[in-house]
Design a protein around this motif. Structure first.
Motif, PDB file in Angstrom:
ATOM      1  N   CYS A  64     -14.518   2.673   9.263  1.00 38.76           N
ATOM      2  CA  CYS A  64     -14.780   4.007   8.694  1.00 38.76           C
ATOM      3  C   CYS A  64     -15.537   4.879   9.699  1.00 38.76           C
ATOM      4  O   CYS A  64     -15.254   6.076   9.833  1.00 38.76           O
ATOM      5  N   VAL A  65     -16.508   4.272  10.395  1.00 34.71           N
ATOM      6  CA  VAL A  65     -17.247   5.039  11.407  1.00 34.71           C
ATOM      7  C   VAL A  65     -16.276   5.474  12.510  1.00 34.71           C
ATOM      8  O   VAL A  65     -16.259   6.629  12.919  1.00 34.71           O
ATOM      9  N   ALA A  66     -15.428   4.534  12.956  1.00 33.30           N
ATOM     10  CA  ALA A  66     -14.465   4.852  14.021  1.00 33.30           C
ATOM     11  C   ALA A  66     -13.512   5.954  13.570  1.00 33.30           C
ATOM     12  O   ALA A  66     -13.228   6.904  14.313  1.00 33.30           O
ATOM     13  N   TRP A  67     -13.018   5.839  12.343  1.00 35.24           N
ATOM     14  CA  TRP A  67     -12.092   6.854  11.823  1.00 35.24           C
ATOM     15  C   TRP A  67     -12.770   8.228  11.802  1.00 35.24           C
ATOM     16  O   TRP A  67     -12.181   9.238  12.197  1.00 35.24           O
ATOM     17  N   SER A  68     -14.025   8.273  11.346  1.00 35.58           N
ATOM     18  CA  SER A  68     -14.739   9.552  11.252  1.00 35.58           C
ATOM     19  C   SER A  68     -14.977  10.151  12.634  1.00 35.58           C
ATOM     20  O   SER A  68     -14.863  11.366  12.823  1.00 35.58           O
ATOM     21  N   VAL A  69     -15.302   9.287  13.598  1.00 39.45           N
ATOM     22  CA  VAL A  69     -15.524   9.738  14.977  1.00 39.45           C
ATOM     23  C   VAL A  69     -14.253  10.423  15.500  1.00 39.45           C
ATOM     24  O   VAL A  69     -14.304  11.512  16.071  1.00 39.45           O
ATOM     25  N   LEU A  70     -13.111   9.784  15.250  1.00 39.50           N
ATOM     26  CA  LEU A  70     -11.845  10.355  15.719  1.00 39.50           C
ATOM     27  C   LEU A  70     -11.512  11.633  14.933  1.00 39.50           C
ATOM     28  O   LEU A  70     -11.116  12.644  15.511  1.00 39.50           O
ATOM     29  N   ASP A  71     -11.729  11.585  13.621  1.00 39.44           N
ATOM     30  CA  ASP A  71     -11.417  12.726  12.754  1.00 39.44           C
ATOM     31  C   ASP A  71     -12.254  13.955  13.111  1.00 39.44           C
ATOM     32  O   ASP A  71     -11.801  15.081  13.014  1.00 39.44           O
ATOM     33  N   GLN A  72     -13.514  13.695  13.526  1.00 37.01           N
ATOM     34  CA  GLN A  72     -14.421  14.812  13.831  1.00 37.01           C
ATOM     35  C   GLN A  72     -14.436  15.150  15.327  1.00 37.01           C
ATOM     36  O   GLN A  72     -15.308  15.901  15.774  1.00 37.01           O
ATOM     37  N   ASN A  73     -13.490  14.567  16.071  1.00 36.33           N
ATOM     38  CA  ASN A  73     -13.413  14.813  17.516  1.00 36.33           C
ATOM     39  C   ASN A  73     -14.720  14.549  18.248  1.00 36.33           C
ATOM     40  O   ASN A  73     -15.090  15.275  19.173  1.00 36.33           O
ATOM     41  N   VAL A  74     -15.414  13.505  17.819  1.00 40.53           N
ATOM     42  CA  VAL A  74     -16.631  13.099  18.512  1.00 40.53           C
ATOM     43  C   VAL A  74     -16.223  12.150  19.641  1.00 40.53           C
ATOM     44  O   VAL A  74     -15.281  11.365  19.486  1.00 40.53           O
TER      45      VAL A  74
ATOM     46  N   LYS B  93     -20.534   9.057   4.068  1.00 45.52           N
ATOM     47  CA  LYS B  93     -20.769   8.210   2.897  1.00 45.52           C
ATOM     48  C   LYS B  93     -19.552   7.305   2.714  1.00 45.52           C
ATOM     49  O   LYS B  93     -18.440   7.778   2.476  1.00 45.52           O
ATOM     50  N   ILE B  94     -19.785   5.995   2.858  1.00 48.01           N
ATOM     51  CA  ILE B  94     -18.692   5.030   2.713  1.00 48.01           C
ATOM     52  C   ILE B  94     -18.761   4.428   1.310  1.00 48.01           C
ATOM     53  O   ILE B  94     -19.824   3.987   0.880  1.00 48.01           O
ATOM     54  N   THR B  95     -17.629   4.450   0.614  1.00 45.74           N
ATOM     55  CA  THR B  95     -17.605   3.868  -0.733  1.00 45.74           C
ATOM     56  C   THR B  95     -16.405   2.943  -0.876  1.00 45.74           C
ATOM     57  O   THR B  95     -15.335   3.220  -0.328  1.00 45.74           O
ATOM     58  N   PHE B  96     -16.607   1.858  -1.620  1.00 44.53           N
ATOM     59  CA  PHE B  96     -15.500   0.960  -1.971  1.00 44.53           C
ATOM     60  C   PHE B  96     -15.267   1.139  -3.468  1.00 44.53           C
ATOM     61  O   PHE B  96     -16.202   0.997  -4.249  1.00 44.53           O
ATOM     62  N   ALA B  97     -14.032   1.482  -3.841  1.00 47.19           N
ATOM     63  CA  ALA B  97     -13.752   1.672  -5.268  1.00 47.19           C
ATOM     64  C   ALA B  97     -12.326   1.245  -5.567  1.00 47.19           C
ATOM     65  O   ALA B  97     -11.389   1.730  -4.915  1.00 47.19           O
ATOM     66  N   ASP B  98     -12.162   0.341  -6.541  1.00 47.38           N
ATOM     67  CA  ASP B  98     -10.826  -0.121  -6.953  1.00 47.38           C
ATOM     68  C   ASP B  98      -9.958  -0.516  -5.755  1.00 47.38           C
ATOM     69  O   ASP B  98      -8.844  -0.020  -5.588  1.00 47.38           O
ATOM     70  N   ALA B  99     -10.506  -1.356  -4.890  1.00 48.68           N
ATOM     71  CA  ALA B  99      -9.785  -1.841  -3.698  1.00 48.68           C
ATOM     72  C   ALA B  99      -9.437  -0.731  -2.719  1.00 48.68           C
ATOM     73  O   ALA B  99      -8.610  -0.917  -1.834  1.00 48.68           O
ATOM     74  N   LYS B 100     -10.047   0.431  -2.900  1.00 46.59           N
ATOM     75  CA  LYS B 100      -9.834   1.525  -1.931  1.00 46.59           C
ATOM     76  C   LYS B 100     -11.106   1.714  -1.115  1.00 46.59           C
ATOM     77  O   LYS B 100     -12.202   1.421  -1.572  1.00 46.59           O
ATOM     78  N   VAL B 101     -10.929   2.240   0.095  1.00 48.41           N
ATOM     79  CA  VAL B 101     -12.076   2.573   0.941  1.00 48.41           C
ATOM     80  C   VAL B 101     -12.115   4.093   1.080  1.00 48.41           C
ATOM     81  O   VAL B 101     -11.099   4.711   1.437  1.00 48.41           O
TER      82      VAL B 101
ATOM     83  N   GLY C 182     -15.485  10.623   0.005  1.00 50.25           N
ATOM     84  CA  GLY C 182     -14.562  10.876  -1.103  1.00 50.25           C
ATOM     85  C   GLY C 182     -13.088  10.826  -0.722  1.00 50.25           C
ATOM     86  O   GLY C 182     -12.219  10.837  -1.597  1.00 50.25           O
ATOM     87  N   GLN C 183     -12.787  10.766   0.571  1.00 52.55           N
ATOM     88  CA  GLN C 183     -11.383  10.751   1.005  1.00 52.55           C
ATOM     89  C   GLN C 183     -10.886   9.313   1.148  1.00 52.55           C
ATOM     90  O   GLN C 183     -11.561   8.477   1.762  1.00 52.55           O
ATOM     91  N   ASN C 184      -9.715   9.045   0.589  1.00 52.18           N
ATOM     92  CA  ASN C 184      -9.160   7.690   0.662  1.00 52.18           C
ATOM     93  C   ASN C 184      -8.633   7.410   2.085  1.00 52.18           C
ATOM     94  O   ASN C 184      -7.656   8.004   2.523  1.00 52.18           O
ATOM     95  N   VAL C 185      -9.311   6.486   2.784  1.00 52.26           N
ATOM     96  CA  VAL C 185      -8.923   6.178   4.167  1.00 52.26           C
ATOM     97  C   VAL C 185      -8.392   4.744   4.296  1.00 52.26           C
ATOM     98  O   VAL C 185      -8.277   4.213   5.404  1.00 52.26           O
ATOM     99  N   SER C 186      -8.070   4.125   3.161  1.00 55.01           N
ATOM    100  CA  SER C 186      -7.680   2.707   3.155  1.00 55.01           C
ATOM    101  C   SER C 186      -6.591   2.386   4.175  1.00 55.01           C
ATOM    102  O   SER C 186      -6.641   1.349   4.831  1.00 55.01           O
ATOM    103  N   GLN C 187      -5.612   3.287   4.296  1.00 55.99           N
ATOM    104  CA  GLN C 187      -4.518   3.048   5.248  1.00 55.99           C
ATOM    105  C   GLN C 187      -4.922   3.496   6.651  1.00 55.99           C
ATOM    106  O   GLN C 187      -4.683   2.787   7.626  1.00 55.99           O
ATOM    107  N   SER C 188      -5.539   4.670   6.721  1.00 55.76           N
ATOM    108  CA  SER C 188      -5.789   5.259   8.056  1.00 55.76           C
ATOM    109  C   SER C 188      -6.812   4.490   8.881  1.00 55.76           C
ATOM    110  O   SER C 188      -6.839   4.638  10.092  1.00 55.76           O
ATOM    111  N   ILE C 189      -7.630   3.661   8.255  1.00 58.33           N
ATOM    112  CA  ILE C 189      -8.580   2.868   9.062  1.00 58.33           C
ATOM    113  C   ILE C 189      -7.923   1.615   9.663  1.00 58.33           C
ATOM    114  O   ILE C 189      -8.575   0.856  10.364  1.00 58.33           O
TER     115      ILE C 189
END
Ligand code: DC
Length: 220
Positions: free
Chosen positions: A37-47, A63-71, A75-82
């Motif tokens: 999730c940190v890596a995804w956010s870094v790429l998403d925010q062009n850091v 803010k990282i959350t796990f809910a119903d087998a989703k990551v 608030g954005q579902n990144v389960s696949q993109s990570i």
């Protein structure tokens, strides 16, 4: 009660940890997903992923959350993109930074407070939960780990030669094993399993039996 499962990529630890948590009726924590999730956010925010301070700040901001087998990240579902190759590569880079590890370790301990949990990663038995009730370290032969990863990627429609995957796994292992903070090593009191020739049910039967026999001889 905390059960930890550590090991390298492709050792079968994610499947084992998820399955064991279901069998025991425990929660399940995928700590690799947090680094992703940190890596995804870094790429998403062009850091810049090599800018340690900036990456550390991202890890504290999101803010990282796990809910119903989703990551979810903010608030954005990144389960696949990570799970992409790019995120996989950047995750192993940012996992070397002490500021990132400090923040995620804090969140991992918070997540495990007052509950029964199976937590999987690289440092769960050594650094995050040294007092865990039961610790496992799973390994598998490199060829088998690459074959499993190949199947996983194929299921996502990506055809990558096993030889390329083997090389990536090798590079990632070296980075995970040689970093100075929380390297990938078994805890002294971890039980080690080679899963190369075992089915997932065989692995689960053994792990479950060990935890249950400890529970009956040493109830918490
Ligand atoms: O288990 P995984 O492939 O989803 O992990 C992604 C990356 O995060 C991997 O390079 C190792 C790192 N990681 C870590 O350093 N510590 C953990 N507890 C979990 C994962």
């Amino acid at each position: 009660m905390i059960v930890t499962i550590d090991g390298p990529a492709g050792s079968g630890k994610s499947t084992a940890a998820r399955g064991l948590s279901q069998r025991l009726g425990f929660e399940f924590l995928d700590t690799g997903a947090m680094y992703r999730c940190v890596a995804w956010s870094v790429l998403d925010q062009n850091v810049d992923p090599t800018d340690e301070d900036a990456v550390g700040a991202v890890s504290q901001r999101i803010k990282i959350t796990f809910a119903d087998a989703k990551v979810l990240v903010d608030g954005q579902n990144v389960s696949q993109s990570i799970r992409t190759l790019k995120v996989t590569d950047v995750a192993s880079l940012v996992a070397q930074y002490p500021a990132v590890r400090e923040e995620l370790v804090r969140l991992q301990r918070q997540a495990a407070e007052e509950i029964d949990i199976v937590s999987e990663g690289r440092d769960q038995g050594t650094v995050v939960f040294p007092e865990a009730f039961c610790k496992f370290f799973l390994i598998a032969d490199p060829q088998e780990r690459a074959r499993r990863r190949h199947e996983e990627l194929r299921a996502q429609g990506k055809e990558i030669p096993v030889a390329d995957i083997l090389q990536q796994l090798d590079e990632r292992d070296q980075r995970d094993e040689q970093r100075t903070v929380a390297p990938l090593v078994p805890a002294d009191d971890a039980l080690e399993f080679n899963t190369s020739t075992l089915t997932i049910d065989e692995v689960l039967d053994q792990l479950e039996q060990i935890v249950r026999s400890r529970m009956s001889s040493n109830p918490h």
